[in-house]
Each structure stands twice: as structure tokens, then as C-alpha cells.
Design an enzyme around this catalytic site. Structure first.
Site, PDB file in Angstrom:
ATOM      1  N   ASN A  16       0.871  -1.179   0.000  1.00  0.00           N
ATOM      2  CA  ASN A  16       0.000   0.000   0.000  1.00  0.00           C
ATOM      3  C   ASN A  16       0.903   1.221   0.000  1.00  0.00           C
ATOM      4  OD1 ASN A  16      -1.767   2.073   0.552  1.00  0.00           O
ATOM      5  ND2 ASN A  16      -2.223   1.417   2.664  1.00  0.00           N
ATOM      6  N   TRP A  17       0.998   1.844  -1.162  1.00  0.00           N
ATOM      7  CA  TRP A  17       1.924   2.985  -1.279  1.00  0.00           C
ATOM      8  C   TRP A  17       1.423   4.230  -0.555  1.00  0.00           C
ATOM      9  CZ3 TRP A  17       4.074   3.410  -7.025  1.00  0.00           C
ATOM     10  CH2 TRP A  17       4.815   2.261  -7.310  1.00  0.00           C
ATOM     11  N   LYS A  18       0.155   4.239  -0.200  1.00  0.00           N
ATOM     12  CA  LYS A  18      -0.459   5.443   0.397  1.00  0.00           C
ATOM     13  C   LYS A  18      -0.184   6.651  -0.512  1.00  0.00           C
ATOM     14  CE  LYS A  18      -0.187   3.250   4.854  1.00  0.00           C
ATOM     15  NZ  LYS A  18      -0.184   3.369   6.314  1.00  0.00           N
ATOM     16  N   HIS A  99      -9.551   1.276   4.579  1.00  0.00           N
ATOM     17  CA  HIS A  99      -8.298   1.440   5.321  1.00  0.00           C
ATOM     18  C   HIS A  99      -8.558   2.369   6.514  1.00  0.00           C
ATOM     19  CE1 HIS A  99      -4.265   2.618   6.425  1.00  0.00           C
ATOM     20  NE2 HIS A  99      -3.849   1.537   5.812  1.00  0.00           N
ATOM     21  N   GLU A 101      -6.998   4.739   7.714  1.00  0.00           N
ATOM     22  CA  GLU A 101      -6.779   6.165   7.452  1.00  0.00           C
ATOM     23  C   GLU A 101      -7.990   6.784   6.767  1.00  0.00           C
ATOM     24  OE1 GLU A 101      -2.974   5.645   5.542  1.00  0.00           O
ATOM     25  OE2 GLU A 101      -2.146   5.029   7.476  1.00  0.00           O
ATOM     26  N   GLU A 170      -5.671  -4.890  10.293  1.00  0.00           N
ATOM     27  CA  GLU A 170      -4.618  -3.906  10.554  1.00  0.00           C
ATOM     28  C   GLU A 170      -4.935  -3.156  11.845  1.00  0.00           C
ATOM     29  OE1 GLU A 170      -2.446  -2.650   6.729  1.00  0.00           O
ATOM     30  OE2 GLU A 170      -4.293  -1.489   6.822  1.00  0.00           O
ATOM     31  N   GLY A 176       2.280   2.108  10.798  1.00  0.00           N
ATOM     32  CA  GLY A 176       3.248   3.184  10.659  1.00  0.00           C
ATOM     33  C   GLY A 176       3.929   3.556  11.968  1.00  0.00           C
ATOM     34  N   SER A 212       3.154  -2.299  10.272  1.00  0.00           N
ATOM     35  CA  SER A 212       4.603  -2.378  10.498  1.00  0.00           C
ATOM     36  C   SER A 212       5.187  -3.745  10.151  1.00  0.00           C
ATOM     37  CB  SER A 212       4.943  -1.994  11.946  1.00  0.00           C
ATOM     38  OG  SER A 212       4.540  -0.665  12.214  1.00  0.00           O
ATOM     39  N   GLY A 233       2.736  -1.225   4.269  1.00  0.00           N
ATOM     40  CA  GLY A 233       2.807   0.201   3.968  1.00  0.00           C
ATOM     41  C   GLY A 233       4.242   0.631   3.705  1.00  0.00           C
ATOM     42  N   GLY A 234       4.862   1.209   4.725  1.00  0.00           N
ATOM     43  CA  GLY A 234       6.204   1.792   4.581  1.00  0.00           C
ATOM     44  C   GLY A 234       7.213   0.892   3.882  1.00  0.00           C
TER      45      GLY A 234
END
Ligand code: PGA
Length: 247
Positions: A16-18, A99, A101, A170, A176, A212, A233-234
Site C-alpha cells: 500500500n503505497w499510500k 483502510h 486512514e 490492521e 506506521g 509495520s 505500507g512503509g
């Protein structure tokens, strides 16, 4: 009809590049991912403007792609929205829905998330339905109740729909933050999700863990019986790290 996706619990790792990336950096990342050969199914969910770039860079490879949100509407006067058929136009396979967010920053309700999952299925996309509790909810002993509440309108759509989607657990406190749920903490929730899916006849749906995930913790998470892969993600922004998770 059972599609290849249904009823299989193959290992799946989705990046997930966000809201990260630009044409130049994406080109390097996609070129590094493109040659990957893995028994794990690998995908990236990119920002809308880069779907064309991802489809150009990845077509013919083993890596699939998709988006991070979808409109519940098919078309019309919905400024800023992007429909499922638009995502399909760029060869998307996947779309994230719900998600945390988006739930928290865009006030997406459980019902809206379920409606987005349905819109994705109608468009021929595979929705990745994200669920997860906050730290306060976990500390109050509410984690599983929250997830069951989030999933309820999705499960209400019935086995035929649910068998075509993916669930991602999640925990909000692990996203994150560098703080991963322990494999046992994650497994406990995954088992509860599996039981809820089984109860409606969708026990073989893939359930991904997210929060994470890194190369250093992926193997212990993936060793758990109800963890079928990861939403990353990251670490998905670094080709070597992302491919190491899939490996
Ligand atoms: P993270 O994000 O891997 O950076 O924690 C996961 C996600 O939000 O999907």
C-alpha cells in the site's frame, strides 16, 4: 462459479503505497519489482494518478496492481471520485476499502466500506476489506467486538460475495508506528475473523495482517495458521524489503 481467486489461501503480499511516490521514484521501484518470481502472489496498490504507470511497468510480469479507494457510484456528478470501471480500465486487480486512514480521516462508516466492497465486486475487482481496532479499543478488551462490528455489513452481503474478497486485519496502533502486533496477538484476531467467515460459508477467504510488517517480522507472522499474507505500507516503498517480505 468458482474463480481461481475463490477458495484458495495462497500467500498474498500487497503493498500500500499510500500518498507516496512520483514518476521518477515509481519507475525505479516498479522496475526493481518487475522481475520478481515468487510463489507468493505480489501486488501494489498505488495512488490513482500512477495506475497508468504501474500498468505499463508491470504488465506481463507476475505482479498485479490496484488502487487504494473506490467510489460506490458507477458514474456521474461525483467530483473527485473514481469508479471501479475506471480502475479496471487500467488493468487493476485489487482495491483497498476501509483502510483505517480513510475510516478515521474521511469518516467512512462500516456500511460505506461494505458498499465499496460491493462496488468493487460489481466492477470485477477484488476488494481488500481493511479492519482494525484502535489502541483504546484494544486496551478496553474490545478488539474482537470492534472487528466483528466492522465486518458485519460485509458479511451480510452473503457467501457468494464474501468468497471473492480479501480481508486485511490492521490494528490501528500498529500502522506506521514500528509497533507490530505479536504473531500471537494477530493470530487471535485472525482466528476470530476466520470463525466469522466460516459461519457464513466463506472460511477460505485470505486474511492478511498489516501494521509495520517488515522482512524481519514477516516469517513469524506468516507462520501463524490464519495469517495468509500481509498488507505492507512503509516497507512496500523499498523494493528489496518488500520482496524480502514476499520471499
Ligand atoms: P505500515 O502500513 O506497514 O507502514 O504500518 C500498513 C498499512 O497501513 O496498510
Amino acid at each position: 462459479m468458482t474463480t481461481a481467486h475463490e477458495q484458495s489461501r495462497n500467500r498474498l503480499v500487497i503493498g500500500n503505497w499510500k500518498m507516496h511516490g512520483n514518476l521518477a521514484d515509481n519507475a525505479k521501484l516498479l522496475a526493481a519489482l518487475r522481475p520478481a518470481v515468487s510463489t507468493t502472489q505480489i501486488a501494489v496498490c498505488v495512488p490513482f494518478p500512477y495506475l497508468a504507470q504501474a500498468s505499463e511497468a508491470l504488465k506481463g510480469s507476475s505482479i498485479s496492481w490496484g488502487a487504494q479507494d473506490i467510489s460506490v457510484q458507477k458514474q456521474g456528478a461525483f467530483t473527485g471520485e473514481v469508479s471501479g470501471s475506471m480502475l479496471k480500465d487500467f488493468g487493476s486487480t485489487w482495491v483497498l476499502v476501509g483502510h483505517s486512514e480513510r475510516r478515521s480521516m474521511h469518516a467512512e462508516t462500516d456500511q460505506l466500506v461494505a458498499d465499496k466492497a460491493q462496488a468493487a465486486l460489481v466492477a470485477g475487482l477484488i476488494p481488500v476489506v481493511c479492519v482494525g481496532e484502535s489502541l483504546a479499543e484494544r486496551d478496553a478488551g474490545q478488539a474482537i467486538a470492534v472487528i466483528e462490528r466492522q465486518l458485519a455489513p460485509v458479511l451480510a452481503q452473503g457467501a457468494e460475495s464474501v468468497n471473492k474478497l480479501v480481508v486485511a486485519y490492521e490494528p490501528v496502533w500498529a500502522i506506521g508506528t514500528g509497533r507490530t502486533a505479536s504473531p500471537e496477538q494477530a493470530q487471535e484476531v485472525h482466528a476470530a475473523i476466520r470463525a466469522a467467515l466460516q459461519a457464513i460459508g466463506a472460511g477460505n477467504v485470505q486474511i492478511l495482517y498489516g501494521g509495520s510488517v517488515k522482512a524481519s517480522n514477516a516469517a513469524s507472522l506468516f507462520s501463524m495458521p490464519d495469517i495468509d499474507g500481509a498488507l505492507v505500507g512503509g516497507a512496500a516503498l523499498v523494493a528489496d524489503e518488500f520482496l524480502a517480505i514476499a520471499a
